[in-house]
Design an enzyme around this catalytic site. Structure first.
Site, mmCIF file in Angstrom:
data_model
loop_
_atom_site.group_PDB
_atom_site.id
_atom_site.type_symbol
_atom_site.label_atom_id
_atom_site.label_comp_id
_atom_site.label_asym_id
_atom_site.label_seq_id
_atom_site.Cartn_x
_atom_site.Cartn_y
_atom_site.Cartn_z
ATOM 1 N N PHE A 134 0.832 -1.213 0.000
ATOM 2 C CA PHE A 134 0.000 0.000 0.000
ATOM 3 C C PHE A 134 0.868 1.266 0.000
ATOM 4 O O PHE A 134 0.877 2.035 -0.971
ATOM 5 C CB PHE A 134 -0.960 -0.077 1.195
ATOM 6 C CG PHE A 134 -1.505 1.233 1.668
ATOM 7 C CD1 PHE A 134 -2.056 2.148 0.772
ATOM 8 C CD2 PHE A 134 -1.479 1.564 3.026
ATOM 9 C CE1 PHE A 134 -2.558 3.365 1.222
ATOM 10 C CE2 PHE A 134 -1.981 2.772 3.477
ATOM 11 C CZ PHE A 134 -2.512 3.679 2.572
ATOM 12 N N ASN A 168 19.737 -6.757 7.373
ATOM 13 C CA ASN A 168 20.162 -6.872 5.968
ATOM 14 C C ASN A 168 20.202 -5.514 5.267
ATOM 15 O O ASN A 168 21.102 -5.244 4.471
ATOM 16 C CB ASN A 168 19.263 -7.850 5.218
ATOM 17 C CG ASN A 168 19.566 -9.289 5.607
ATOM 18 O OD1 ASN A 168 20.717 -9.626 5.890
ATOM 19 N ND2 ASN A 168 18.547 -10.134 5.649
ATOM 20 N N TYR A 199 4.801 -7.900 16.006
ATOM 21 C CA TYR A 199 4.911 -6.671 15.209
ATOM 22 C C TYR A 199 5.550 -5.553 16.043
ATOM 23 O O TYR A 199 6.552 -4.958 15.642
ATOM 24 C CB TYR A 199 3.512 -6.281 14.739
ATOM 25 C CG TYR A 199 3.459 -5.063 13.846
ATOM 26 C CD1 TYR A 199 3.931 -5.117 12.526
ATOM 27 C CD2 TYR A 199 2.917 -3.859 14.297
ATOM 28 C CE1 TYR A 199 3.860 -4.005 11.696
ATOM 29 C CE2 TYR A 199 2.839 -2.738 13.474
ATOM 30 C CZ TYR A 199 3.312 -2.819 12.176
ATOM 31 O OH TYR A 199 3.235 -1.714 11.349
HETATM 32 P P1 NAD Z 1 1.450 -3.564 3.244
HETATM 33 O O1 NAD Z 1 1.191 -4.885 3.851
HETATM 34 O O2 NAD Z 1 0.528 -3.082 2.180
HETATM 35 O O3 NAD Z 1 2.921 -3.494 2.659
HETATM 36 C C1 NAD Z 1 4.001 -4.231 3.163
HETATM 37 C C2 NAD Z 1 4.797 -4.747 1.971
HETATM 38 O O4 NAD Z 1 5.938 -5.482 2.455
HETATM 39 C C3 NAD Z 1 3.983 -5.700 1.098
HETATM 40 O O5 NAD Z 1 4.171 -5.384 -0.261
HETATM 41 C C4 NAD Z 1 4.577 -7.078 1.434
HETATM 42 O O6 NAD Z 1 4.434 -8.010 0.394
HETATM 43 C C5 NAD Z 1 6.024 -6.721 1.728
HETATM 44 N N1 NAD Z 1 6.706 -7.683 2.581
HETATM 45 C C6 NAD Z 1 6.266 -8.235 3.741
HETATM 46 N N2 NAD Z 1 7.181 -9.077 4.233
HETATM 47 C C7 NAD Z 1 8.242 -9.041 3.376
HETATM 48 C C8 NAD Z 1 9.490 -9.695 3.341
HETATM 49 N N3 NAD Z 1 9.853 -10.576 4.302
HETATM 50 N N4 NAD Z 1 10.322 -9.436 2.311
HETATM 51 C C9 NAD Z 1 9.981 -8.573 1.316
HETATM 52 N N5 NAD Z 1 8.804 -7.928 1.299
HETATM 53 C C10 NAD Z 1 7.931 -8.156 2.324
HETATM 54 O O7 NAD Z 1 1.512 -2.515 4.454
HETATM 55 P P2 NAD Z 1 1.684 -0.936 4.430
HETATM 56 O O8 NAD Z 1 0.543 -0.369 5.151
HETATM 57 O O9 NAD Z 1 2.012 -0.449 3.082
HETATM 58 O O10 NAD Z 1 2.954 -0.786 5.387
HETATM 59 C C11 NAD Z 1 4.249 -0.496 4.890
HETATM 60 C C12 NAD Z 1 5.187 -0.232 6.064
HETATM 61 O O11 NAD Z 1 4.721 0.884 6.822
HETATM 62 C C13 NAD Z 1 5.299 -1.420 7.019
HETATM 63 O O12 NAD Z 1 6.641 -1.542 7.430
HETATM 64 C C14 NAD Z 1 4.427 -1.005 8.184
HETATM 65 O O13 NAD Z 1 4.868 -1.563 9.385
HETATM 66 C C15 NAD Z 1 4.596 0.502 8.179
HETATM 67 N N6 NAD Z 1 3.446 1.164 8.817
HETATM 68 C C16 NAD Z 1 2.239 1.233 8.182
HETATM 69 C C17 NAD Z 1 1.159 1.851 8.826
HETATM 70 C C18 NAD Z 1 -0.203 1.980 8.168
HETATM 71 O O14 NAD Z 1 -1.122 2.521 8.772
HETATM 72 N N7 NAD Z 1 -0.393 1.541 6.942
HETATM 73 C C19 NAD Z 1 1.311 2.356 10.117
HETATM 74 C C20 NAD Z 1 2.541 2.235 10.730
HETATM 75 C C21 NAD Z 1 3.614 1.655 10.076
#
Ligand code: NAD
Ligand code: UDP
Length: 310
Positions: free
Chosen positions: A12, A98, A144
Site C-alpha cells: 500500500f 540486511n 509486530y
Molecule cells: P502492506 O502490507 O501493504 O505493505 C508491506 C509490503 O511489504 C507488502 O508489499 C509485502 O508483500 C512486503 N513484505 C512483507 N514481508 C516481506 C518480506 N519478508 N520481504 C519482502 N517484502 C515483504 O503494508 P503498508 O501499510 O504499506 O505498510 C508499509 C510499512 O509501513 C510497514 O513496514 C508497516 O509496518 C509501516 N506502517 C504502516 C502503517 C499503516 O497505517 N499503513 C502504520 C505504521 C507503520
C-alpha cells in the site's frame, strides 16, 4: 537522479512512494516478496526504464548499488502480521540487519518505516517521541510491536557504532488507495462493508480512538525526512493529530457512502490500544511538515478507489 531501493514497494504505502520517486526522476528498485503486496499496485510503473521490480525476501541479504534505502517491508495489518508471527519478527529484525548491512556496504542512507505501535497501549497522550511506550512483550501484537522496536534499536546502534546515516519515522494509522480489500484494517473493512451494504463490524464498543492520515501526507513527510541533515536521525512521528472514535469513523463512512449498513459489535481483540494520537511538533520543526488532507477528502478518494475494485 538518485538510485533508490524501496523494500515492501509493492504494498500500500510502498507503491505510492515508488510512484512519487519515479515522478521525481529517480531510478527505483522495488523489492517485495508479495506476501501482502501486489504487482498491480506498481503495474503503471513497469514501462518506465528507471523502475525495476524484484522478487526478494528481506530476511535474506540483498546487494545493489543504491544511494538511498526506504525499508518498508513488513506486513502491517494485524491479521497479516499474526498469520505467521515468527516470520513477522524475522522480517522486522533480519530485514533491518540486511538493509543496514547493505547501506554500510554501498554507503547509502537508510530510512526505517517504524510505527506508532512502538508506543503500545499508550498511557501518555498524545504520544511524543520521548515516550518509551507501554508494550506487552508476549501478546498477539508483540511480534509486530517488538519486531519494530528491535529494528529501531538496530538502526540507532548502527548509527552510533558504525556511523551510518539513518532515519526513523514512526508512522501513525494511514489510509488511501491501494490498501488491500481484505487485510482487516478498519478503513478498508468499513468502506467495503458500507459499499456492499453489509454489517459494519465494530470491535468492542467502538469507543477506542485512532488518528488517521491520508497516504499522500505520509509520503511527503517520508521524503522530507530522508532529505534532512545527516545528523538528524529521528525517530519522528508522522501522522494526523485529528483523533476520533472508531464509531465516529463508521458513522462518517456510512454518511459518505450513503450506505444502508448497520452496526454489529464483535469482541475487542486483545492488546488493542485504547487511544492513539501523534504529537507532531518535532515533524513541524524539523521537516516543516504537517498533514494537509482532511478526513472527508481522503475518505472520498479512498471510497472511489474501492468502488472501482469491488
Ligand atoms: P502492506 O502490507 O501493504 O505493505 C508491506 C509490503 O511489504 C507488502 O508489499 C509485502 O508483500 C512486503 N513484505 C512483507 N514481508 C516481506 C518480506 N519478508 N520481504 C519482502 N517484502 C515483504 O503494508 P503498508 O501499510 O504499506 O505498510 C508499509 C510499512 O509501513 C510497514 O513496514 C508497516 O509496518 C509501516 N506502517 C504502516 C502503517 C499503516 O497505517 N499503513 C502504520 C505504521 C507503520
Ligand atoms: N476495528 C474495528 N472493526 C474492524 C477493524 C478494526 O472496530 O472491522 C478497530 C480495531 O479493533 C482497532 C481500530 O479499529 O481498535 C483500528 O484497527 P486497525 O487494524 O485498522 O489498526 P491498528 O489497530 O493497528 O491501529
Amino acid at each position: 537522479m538518485k538510485r533508490i531501493l524501496v523494500t515492501g514497494g509493492a504494498g500500500f504505502i510502498g507503491s505510492h512512494l515508488c510512484t512519487r520517486l519515479i515522478n521525481e526522476g529517480h531510478s527505483v528498485i522495488c523489492l517485495d516478496n508479495f506476501f501482502t503486496g501486489n504487482r498491480s499496485n506498481v503495474w503503471h510503473l513497469m514501462p518506465n526504464p528507471h523502475f525495476e521490480l524484484v522478487r526478494h525476501d528481506v530476511i535474506n541479504p540483498y546487494i545493489a548499488e543504491v544511494d538511498e534505502i526506504y525499508n518498508l517491508a513488513c506486513p502491517a495489518s494485524p491479521i497479516h502480521y499474526q498469520h505467521d508471527a515468527v516470520k513477522t519478527v524475522k522480517t522486522s529484525v533480519m530485514g533491518a540487519i540486511n538493509m543496514l548491512t547493505l547501506a554500510r556496504q554501498v554507503g547509502a542512507k537508510v530510512l526505517q518505516a517504524s510505527t506508532s505501535e512502538v508506543y503500545g497501549d499508550p498511557i501518555v497522550h498524545p504520544q511524543t517521541e520521548v515516550y518509551w511506550g507501554n508494550v506487552n512483550t508476549i501478546g498477539i501484537r508483540s511480534c509486530y510491536d517488538e519486531g519494530k522496536r528491535c529494528a529501531e534499536t538496530l538502526f540507532m546502534d548502527y548509527y552510533r557504532q558504525k556511523r551510518l546515516i539513518i532515519k526513523i519515522i514512526r508512522i501513525f494509522n494511514t489510509y488511501g488507495p491501494n490498501m488491500s480489500m481484505n487485510d482487516g484494517r478498519v478503513i478498508s473493512n468499513f468502506i467495503v462493508q458500507a459499499l456492499k451494504n453489509e454489517d459494519i463490524t465494530l470491535y468492542g464498543d467502538g469507543s477506542q480512538t485512532r488518528s488517521f492520515q491520508y497516504v499522500d501526507d505520509l509520503i511527503e513527510g517520508m521524503v522530507r525526512m530522508m532529505n534532512t541533515d545527516d545528523k538528524f536521525t529521528g525517530p519522528v512521528n508522522i501522522g494526523n493529530p485529528n483523533e476520533f472514535t472508531i464509531k465516529q469513523l463508521a458513522e462518517r463512512i456510512i454518511e459518505l457512502t450513503g450506505s444502508k449498513s448497520r452496526f454489529i459489535y464483535k469482541p475487542l481483540p486483545s492488546d488493542d490500544p485504547r487511544q492513539r494520537q501523534p504529537d507532531i511538533s518535532l515533524a513541524k520543526e524539523k521537516l516543516h511538515w504537517q498533514p494537509r488532507v482532511q478526513l472527508e477528502e481522503g475518505l472520498l478518494s479512498t471510497i472511489d478507489y474501492f468502488k472501482k475494485i469491488i
